[in-house]
Design a protein around this motif. Structure first.
Motif, short mmCIF file in Angstrom:
data_model
loop_
_atom_site.label_atom_id
_atom_site.label_comp_id
_atom_site.label_asym_id
_atom_site.label_seq_id
_atom_site.Cartn_x
_atom_site.Cartn_y
_atom_site.Cartn_z
N ASP A 14 -6.95 -5.42 5.77
CA ASP A 14 -5.81 -4.50 6.16
C ASP A 14 -6.06 -3.65 7.10
O ASP A 14 -5.15 -3.25 8.26
N THR A 58 -4.99 1.20 0.09
CA THR A 58 -4.72 0.00 -0.22
C THR A 58 -5.78 -0.55 -1.03
O THR A 58 -6.82 0.24 -1.54
N LEU A 78 0.83 -1.21 0.17
CA LEU A 78 0.04 0.04 -0.08
C LEU A 78 0.84 1.29 -0.02
O LEU A 78 2.07 1.42 -0.15
#
Length: 424
Positions: free
Chosen positions: A389, A381, A367
């Motif tokens: 995440d 991301t 990311l």
């Protein structure tokens, strides 16, 4: 060793300080360090009551068992006829025939009745008659055999026909093993093994992203969404698995601010994490729809034209589906430097490309982190890993950290300008 309690109903998963601590049953509370929600079609409601997303929905599943057929081989191989959505197998001298029809019948939209326990649902001969006729065409002996049993019972299906496994992102130590889409028996041994390893070791023993519960999105708790998608999901088990196939039901859940303009420009949309994303653009006079094939599909030349335009000139991309979180507070920089492989101690306005690594040195996320202010960062991301995440980030923030992570995915649009002339 294990202890099995029969005829005991679990009414609630107990959660304390964000962790599963046991279950409440009709025989009292049972405390446990870990809880596994393996409640089948009841897993959705049980999980939702604990604040977790377990997206599955029951559907009616039909099969028949014939009367005994003289001379039927005991070791007859299982036969699947994808065109007829049928499967055939020997069953104690009889033939069992079942179906995964393309337009299924969802069941239990308002919840599974409390009194229901693996019971039979009412027959629906009208629904199954065309499928039975196709099965007789494939196996003519069926036409001469009497039917001993016509069975209709519910099974649970997930929106993407992949089962749900692993620790929930919302509650620590609460695991899920559900939504097996009618392949629970054949999957049980492997699923049980990897789940046991996951619980003991604290991480999955292999790449299990395809079935990881953390791919689920909060909107997928919605019963209307699940009902609509289940109409399609059951039949896809026997449908042709075309490359790039897009779901047809329960669409339009998440759209960017530019959706109508992209559509007017000829966009053919695909779905990722509920987002409608333009996969390719049809020129004027060409229908913006997929024509599936195992060869080169109808979108290839149109996508190639887009590729050449960006490679040689400039292109504008709507990337609003990216997952986005703000990390803010006096310790925001410390928290992110603890999680990120790269150094995020950069001037305001600078973007850092980085990975998040686990204790084994493996990549958990890929990311970017943008410093928006001295004590505020923006993490961007992939759309598909939005839930996963964020859970990883929050679980690796020290409890005493002066920082908070907030999901702002739907609050911001993202436009990407790419190509050699992007700065002109």
């Amino acid at each position: 060793g294990a202890r099995i309690f029969e005829n005991v109903a679990v009414t609630q998963i107990l959660v304390e300080q964000g962790r599963a601590s046991g279950v409440r049953t009709t025989h009292g509370d049972m405390r446990a360090e870990f809880v596994v929600n393996a409640a089948g079609m009841w897993a959705h409601g049980l999980g939702a009551a604990a604040g977790t997303t377990v997206p599955l929905h029951a559907a009616e599943h039909f099969y028949i068992v014939t009367e005994a057929i003289p001379g039927l081989p005991k070791h007859l191989p299982v036969l699947r006829d994808g065109d007829a959505c049928s499967y055939f197998k020997e069953d104690a001298g009889k033939l069992l025939v079942g179906w995964f029809e393309p337009v299924a019948k969802p069941w239990g939209m308002m919840g599974i009745p409390e009194s229901f326990s693996f019971d039979q649902l009412p027959d629906d001969l009208e629904h199954i008659e065309p499928l039975l006729e196709a099965a007789i065409h494939r196996v003519p002996a069926l036409g001469q055999a009497g039917i001993q049993l016509f069975f209709n019972g519910p099974e649970s299906f997930t929106p993407d026909d992949r089962y749900l496994l692993g620790e929930t992102p919302e509650v620590r130590n609460l695991f899920v093993a559900a939504g097996f889409n009618s392949i629970g028996i054949q999957s049980a041994g492997g699923a049980g093994k990897v789940l046991a390893d996951w619980i003991v070791d604290g991480h999955p023993p292999m790449d299990l992203w395809d079935v990881d519960i953390r791919r689920a999105m909060p909107f997928q708790r919605n019963r209307t969404y699940l009902k609509d998608r289940t109409v399609e999901a059951l039949g896809l088990l026997y449908a042709m698995h075309w490359p790039f196939r897009q779901p047809e039901t329960a669409r339009g859940v998440r759209r960017s601010a530019l959706h109508d303009r992209l559509k007017a420009s000829g966009a053919c949309f695909g779905e990722v994490a509920g987002w409608e994303r333009p996969n390719w653009y049809a020129p004027k006079g060409v229908a913006a729809e997929y024509r599936y094939s195992f060869g080169r599909q109808n979108w290839f030349e149109h996508s190639a034209a887009e590729h050449r335009a960006v490679r040689n000139n400039v292109g504008l991309f709507d990337q609003s589906s990216f997952g986005k979180y703000t990390v803010e507070g006096g310790d925001a920089e410390i928290v992110l430097n603890r999680v990120c492989a790269n150094d995020v101690s950069v001037p305001v306005g600078q973007i850092v490309y980085t990975q998040w690594l686990n204790a084994r040195g493996c990549i958990e996320a890929d990311l970017t982190v943008t410093r928006e202010a001295e004590e505020r960062f923006l993490v961007v991301t992939a759309a598909a890993t939005q839930t996963r995440d964020l859970a990883w980030l929050r679980r690796h923030m020290p409890q005493d950290a002066r920082a908070v992570a907030v999901d702002v995915t739907s609050a911001y649009a993202v436009l990407g300008i790419m190509g050699p002339k992007s700065r002109d």
